[in-house]
Write a protein that holds these residues in place. Structure first.
Motif, PDB file in Angstrom:
ATOM      1  N   ALA A 175     -12.474 -50.973  19.423  1.00 21.07           N
ATOM      2  CA  ALA A 175     -11.149 -50.357  19.518  1.00 21.07           C
ATOM      3  C   ALA A 175     -10.128 -51.241  18.826  1.00 21.07           C
ATOM      4  CB  ALA A 175     -10.760 -50.161  20.974  1.00 21.07           C
ATOM      5  N   ALA A 176      -9.156 -50.613  18.194  1.00 20.40           N
ATOM      6  CA  ALA A 176      -8.074 -51.338  17.531  1.00 20.40           C
ATOM      7  C   ALA A 176      -6.732 -50.765  17.942  1.00 20.40           C
ATOM      8  CB  ALA A 176      -8.217 -51.261  16.007  1.00 20.40           C
ATOM      9  N   CYS A 177      -5.753 -51.643  18.074  1.00 18.31           N
ATOM     10  CA  CYS A 177      -4.363 -51.240  18.277  1.00 18.31           C
ATOM     11  C   CYS A 177      -3.566 -51.627  17.035  1.00 18.31           C
ATOM     12  CB  CYS A 177      -3.746 -51.948  19.478  1.00 18.31           C
ATOM     13  SG  CYS A 177      -4.388 -51.424  21.068  1.00 18.31           S
ATOM     14  N   VAL A 178      -2.784 -50.687  16.539  1.00 17.13           N
ATOM     15  CA  VAL A 178      -1.875 -50.938  15.429  1.00 17.13           C
ATOM     16  C   VAL A 178      -0.481 -51.165  16.009  1.00 17.13           C
ATOM     17  CG1 VAL A 178      -0.755 -49.923  13.409  1.00 17.13           C
ATOM     18  CG2 VAL A 178      -3.222 -49.587  13.786  1.00 17.13           C
ATOM     19  N   GLN A 179       0.030 -52.372  15.873  1.00 14.47           N
ATOM     20  CA  GLN A 179       1.405 -52.654  16.308  1.00 14.47           C
ATOM     21  C   GLN A 179       2.344 -52.396  15.143  1.00 14.47           C
ATOM     22  OE1 GLN A 179       2.237 -55.515  19.410  1.00 14.47           O
ATOM     23  NE2 GLN A 179       3.411 -56.722  17.924  1.00 14.47           N
ATOM     24  N   ASP A 234     -13.830 -48.495  15.251  1.00 15.36           N
ATOM     25  CA  ASP A 234     -14.300 -47.112  15.357  1.00 15.36           C
ATOM     26  C   ASP A 234     -13.199 -46.180  15.840  1.00 15.36           C
ATOM     27  OD1 ASP A 234     -17.208 -47.764  14.959  1.00 15.36           O
ATOM     28  OD2 ASP A 234     -16.884 -48.890  16.816  1.00 15.36           O
ATOM     29  N   TYR A 235     -12.336 -46.712  16.693  1.00 11.77           N
ATOM     30  CA  TYR A 235     -11.224 -45.970  17.310  1.00 11.77           C
ATOM     31  C   TYR A 235      -9.966 -46.793  17.084  1.00 11.77           C
ATOM     32  CZ  TYR A 235      -8.041 -45.073  21.269  1.00 11.77           C
ATOM     33  OH  TYR A 235      -6.932 -44.846  22.052  1.00 11.77           O
ATOM     34  N   ILE A 236      -8.929 -46.149  16.536  1.00 13.29           N
ATOM     35  CA  ILE A 236      -7.708 -46.866  16.164  1.00 13.29           C
ATOM     36  C   ILE A 236      -6.516 -46.143  16.767  1.00 13.29           C
ATOM     37  CG2 ILE A 236      -6.285 -47.700  14.250  1.00 13.29           C
ATOM     38  CD1 ILE A 236      -8.869 -47.500  12.498  1.00 13.29           C
ATOM     39  N   GLN A 237      -5.726 -46.884  17.515  1.00 13.38           N
ATOM     40  CA  GLN A 237      -4.566 -46.303  18.201  1.00 13.38           C
ATOM     41  C   GLN A 237      -3.268 -46.843  17.601  1.00 13.38           C
ATOM     42  OE1 GLN A 237      -2.541 -47.259  22.356  1.00 13.38           O
ATOM     43  NE2 GLN A 237      -4.586 -46.404  22.677  1.00 13.38           N
ATOM     44  N   THR A 238      -2.320 -45.941  17.366  1.00 13.31           N
ATOM     45  CA  THR A 238      -0.982 -46.318  16.916  1.00 13.31           C
ATOM     46  C   THR A 238      -0.014 -46.194  18.091  1.00 13.31           C
ATOM     47  OG1 THR A 238      -0.305 -44.089  16.233  1.00 13.31           O
ATOM     48  CG2 THR A 238      -1.516 -45.423  14.603  1.00 13.31           C
ATOM     49  N   PRO A 239       1.202 -46.745  18.002  1.00 15.97           N
ATOM     50  CA  PRO A 239       2.099 -46.739  19.165  1.00 15.97           C
ATOM     51  C   PRO A 239       2.863 -45.428  19.351  1.00 15.97           C
ATOM     52  CG  PRO A 239       3.063 -48.007  17.389  1.00 15.97           C
ATOM     53  CD  PRO A 239       1.710 -47.587  16.912  1.00 15.97           C
ATOM     54  N   GLU A 240       3.549 -45.358  20.475  1.00 11.44           N
ATOM     55  CA  GLU A 240       4.498 -44.276  20.713  1.00 11.44           C
ATOM     56  C   GLU A 240       5.510 -44.229  19.570  1.00 11.44           C
ATOM     57  OE1 GLU A 240       7.394 -42.786  24.363  1.00 11.44           O
ATOM     58  OE2 GLU A 240       7.216 -44.932  23.978  1.00 11.44           O
ATOM     59  N   MET A 241       5.908 -43.022  19.200  1.00 10.11           N
ATOM     60  CA  MET A 241       6.890 -42.809  18.144  1.00 10.11           C
ATOM     61  C   MET A 241       6.488 -43.492  16.834  1.00 10.11           C
ATOM     62  SD  MET A 241       9.206 -40.692  18.931  1.00 10.11           S
ATOM     63  CE  MET A 241       8.826 -39.644  20.349  1.00 10.11           C
ATOM     64  N   THR A 242       5.229 -43.272  16.462  1.00  9.26           N
ATOM     65  CA  THR A 242       4.732 -43.798  15.189  1.00  9.26           C
ATOM     66  C   THR A 242       5.594 -43.341  14.025  1.00  9.26           C
ATOM     67  OG1 THR A 242       2.439 -43.974  15.948  1.00  9.26           O
ATOM     68  CG2 THR A 242       2.774 -43.688  13.590  1.00  9.26           C
ATOM     69  N   SER A 243       6.030 -42.080  14.052  1.00  8.38           N
ATOM     70  CA  SER A 243       6.693 -41.496  12.886  1.00  8.38           C
ATOM     71  C   SER A 243       8.121 -41.957  12.690  1.00  8.38           C
ATOM     72  CB  SER A 243       6.667 -39.963  12.973  1.00  8.38           C
ATOM     73  OG  SER A 243       7.163 -39.527  14.230  1.00  8.38           O
ATOM     74  N   LEU A 244       8.843 -42.251  13.763  1.00  4.64           N
ATOM     75  CA  LEU A 244      10.181 -42.826  13.638  1.00  4.64           C
ATOM     76  C   LEU A 244      10.687 -43.257  14.996  1.00  4.64           C
ATOM     77  CD1 LEU A 244      13.078 -40.261  13.134  1.00  4.64           C
ATOM     78  CD2 LEU A 244      10.920 -39.664  14.184  1.00  4.64           C
ATOM     79  N   VAL A 245      11.504 -44.285  14.993  1.00  4.21           N
ATOM     80  CA  VAL A 245      12.217 -44.728  16.192  1.00  4.21           C
ATOM     81  C   VAL A 245      13.697 -44.485  15.920  1.00  4.21           C
ATOM     82  CG1 VAL A 245      12.820 -46.716  17.623  1.00  4.21           C
ATOM     83  CG2 VAL A 245      10.453 -46.398  16.862  1.00  4.21           C
ATOM     84  N   SER A 265      -3.599 -50.166  24.598  1.00  5.21           N
ATOM     85  CA  SER A 265      -2.195 -49.772  24.441  1.00  5.21           C
ATOM     86  C   SER A 265      -1.556 -50.449  23.235  1.00  5.21           C
ATOM     87  CB  SER A 265      -1.407 -50.119  25.714  1.00  5.21           C
ATOM     88  OG  SER A 265      -1.926 -49.421  26.825  1.00  5.21           O
ATOM     89  N   ALA A 266      -1.336 -49.659  22.185  1.00  2.00           N
ATOM     90  CA  ALA A 266      -0.623 -50.130  20.998  1.00  2.00           C
ATOM     91  C   ALA A 266       0.876 -50.032  21.247  1.00  2.00           C
ATOM     92  CB  ALA A 266      -1.007 -49.288  19.787  1.00  2.00           C
ATOM     93  N   ALA A 267       1.643 -50.953  20.663  1.00  2.00           N
ATOM     94  CA  ALA A 267       3.072 -51.021  20.977  1.00  2.00           C
ATOM     95  C   ALA A 267       3.930 -51.127  19.723  1.00  2.00           C
ATOM     96  CB  ALA A 267       3.352 -52.221  21.883  1.00  2.00           C
ATOM     97  N   GLN A 268       5.155 -50.655  19.858  1.00  2.00           N
ATOM     98  CA  GLN A 268       6.204 -50.972  18.907  1.00  2.00           C
ATOM     99  C   GLN A 268       6.730 -52.379  19.238  1.00  2.00           C
ATOM    100  OE1 GLN A 268       7.283 -49.191  16.331  1.00  2.00           O
ATOM    101  NE2 GLN A 268       6.584 -47.104  16.741  1.00  2.00           N
ATOM    102  N   ILE A 284      -4.877 -55.559  16.241  1.00  2.00           N
ATOM    103  CA  ILE A 284      -5.775 -56.298  17.125  1.00  2.00           C
ATOM    104  C   ILE A 284      -7.011 -55.446  17.387  1.00  2.00           C
ATOM    105  CG2 ILE A 284      -3.924 -57.625  18.223  1.00  2.00           C
ATOM    106  CD1 ILE A 284      -4.292 -55.762  20.709  1.00  2.00           C
ATOM    107  N   LEU A 285      -8.133 -56.109  17.646  1.00  2.00           N
ATOM    108  CA  LEU A 285      -9.388 -55.412  17.890  1.00  2.00           C
ATOM    109  C   LEU A 285     -10.131 -56.052  19.051  1.00  2.00           C
ATOM    110  CD1 LEU A 285      -9.164 -55.873  14.480  1.00  2.00           C
ATOM    111  CD2 LEU A 285     -10.956 -54.159  14.613  1.00  2.00           C
ATOM    112  N   ALA A 286     -10.957 -55.251  19.724  1.00  2.00           N
ATOM    113  CA  ALA A 286     -11.849 -55.762  20.757  1.00  2.00           C
ATOM    114  C   ALA A 286     -13.009 -54.800  20.913  1.00  2.00           C
ATOM    115  CB  ALA A 286     -11.119 -55.918  22.088  1.00  2.00           C
ATOM    116  N   GLU A 287     -14.152 -55.348  21.323  1.00  2.00           N
ATOM    117  CA  GLU A 287     -15.300 -54.502  21.628  1.00  2.00           C
ATOM    118  C   GLU A 287     -15.144 -53.922  23.031  1.00  2.00           C
ATOM    119  OE1 GLU A 287     -19.942 -54.829  20.844  1.00  2.00           O
ATOM    120  OE2 GLU A 287     -19.352 -56.068  22.572  1.00  2.00           O
ATOM    121  N   ILE A 288     -15.372 -52.632  23.140  1.00  2.00           N
ATOM    122  CA  ILE A 288     -15.353 -51.941  24.431  1.00  2.00           C
ATOM    123  C   ILE A 288     -16.799 -51.689  24.835  1.00  2.00           C
ATOM    124  CG2 ILE A 288     -14.573 -49.894  25.670  1.00  2.00           C
ATOM    125  CD1 ILE A 288     -12.282 -51.662  24.613  1.00  2.00           C
ATOM    126  N   ASP A 289     -17.218 -52.280  25.932  1.00  5.67           N
ATOM    127  CA  ASP A 289     -18.575 -52.107  26.449  1.00  5.67           C
ATOM    128  C   ASP A 289     -18.472 -51.308  27.741  1.00  5.67           C
ATOM    129  OD1 ASP A 289     -21.114 -52.219  27.457  1.00  5.67           O
ATOM    130  OD2 ASP A 289     -21.241 -54.402  27.523  1.00  5.67           O
TER     131      ASP A 289
END
Length: 280
Positions: free
Chosen positions: A11-15, A42-53, A212-215, A250-255
């Motif tokens: 899993a990855a979070c895009v800040q 494999d799974y990538i998460q972006t934060p709330e309001m990715t498109s604009l703040v 949880s990805a964050a702004q 950031i990335l981490a393995e989810i088991d």
């Protein structure tokens, strides 16, 4: 609950530090997704309001449109397809009549939308430093929790302020979710006080992973967000954290075997009993 052949994934979070230009924010998110995929996610998460703040209501309404024509959603669907990854868009501002939905999307590796969720709990607060927010004046709240299937796990979809409502997370876990989420645009003040505490508490209470990805940082509209994107295991241990409020990945393995182990050791979901409250 769906059966899953594999119990491990990355899993990855895009800040991000999204500004007022949705196309620039889209391009930053696409570049970060490409980076995360290149690092094995494999799974990538972006934060709330990715498109604009954007805190100015008039400017916000002038900028956003319906889901069908949203350029960020289209770009992230293409990024998922091009990089053969699942992309969880933390949320986008989507025009729905005279209000806006704070809407999350789960996009599969073929670029298809496989789930969407409208933020249930709206952030209407007055903070001690004079900072005030009234999301209900602009946004329409959702009324349905969502559990969606990844190839490896069931994922409970939530957004930012939702994390302060443990009943939502318990309901997601009871519905089969083993990975829970709270992509966020947390204010710096509340983030410094509560971000880590809330993420770890929801993980421990439910015996689930939290991703949880964050702004982060000072945005063009003047607000400051906390950053510190987090991935937490079911025992409450931080597996990965963005060190500060700067954009990054950031990335981490989810088991998923850890979920079964923790829920067996402390079966809080199974041990819950109905009760009533009375005034003595």
């Amino acid at each position: 609950m769906a059966e899953h052949a594999h119990s491990r994934f990355i899993a990855a979070c895009v800040q991000m530090r999204s500004g007022r230009d949705p196309l620039a924010n889209r391009d930053a998110a696409v570049a970060a997704i490409r980076e995360a995929a290149g690092r094995g996610a494999d799974y990538i998460q972006t934060p709330e309001m990715t498109s604009l703040v954007e805190r100015d209501r008039t400017r916000l309404f002038d900028t956003v449109g319906p889901q069908e024509s949203d350029p960020t959603l289209a770009g992230l669907r293409e990024a998922a397809r091009d990089n053969h990854v699942f992309v969880h868009v933390g949320s986008l501002a989507i025009r729905t009549g005279d209000k806006i939905a704070n809407r999350a999307f789960l996009i599969d590796a073929g670029g298809e939308i496989c789930a969407a969720y409208d933020k249930v709990h709206l952030y209407d607060v007055d903070l001690p430093d004079g900072e005030s927010w009234r999301e209900s004046a602009t946004y329409t709240g959702g009324d349905c929790a969502v559990v969606a299937s990844l190839p490896w796990a069931e994922i409970g979809i939530a957004i930012c302020y939702d994390i302060r409502f443990p009943a939502l997370y318990r309901a997601l876990a009871e519905a089969g979710a083993t990975v829970l989420t709270a992509p966020a645009c947390f204010t710096r003040q509340t983030g410094e006080a509560h971000w880590h505490l809330l993420q770890r508490a929801r993980a421990v209470e439910t015996g689930s992973f939290m991703v949880s990805a964050a702004q982060g940082g000072r945005h063009e509209d003047g607000r400051e967000t906390y950053g510190h994107s987090l991935i937490v295991d079911p025992w409450g241990r931080v597996l990965a954290e963005a060190e500060n409020d700067a954009p990054g990945v950031i990335l981490a393995e989810i088991d998923l075997a850890q979920v079964a182990d923790v829920r067996a050791r402390i079966p809080a979901l199974r041990n819950a009993r109905p009760f009533t409250v009375r005034h003595a």
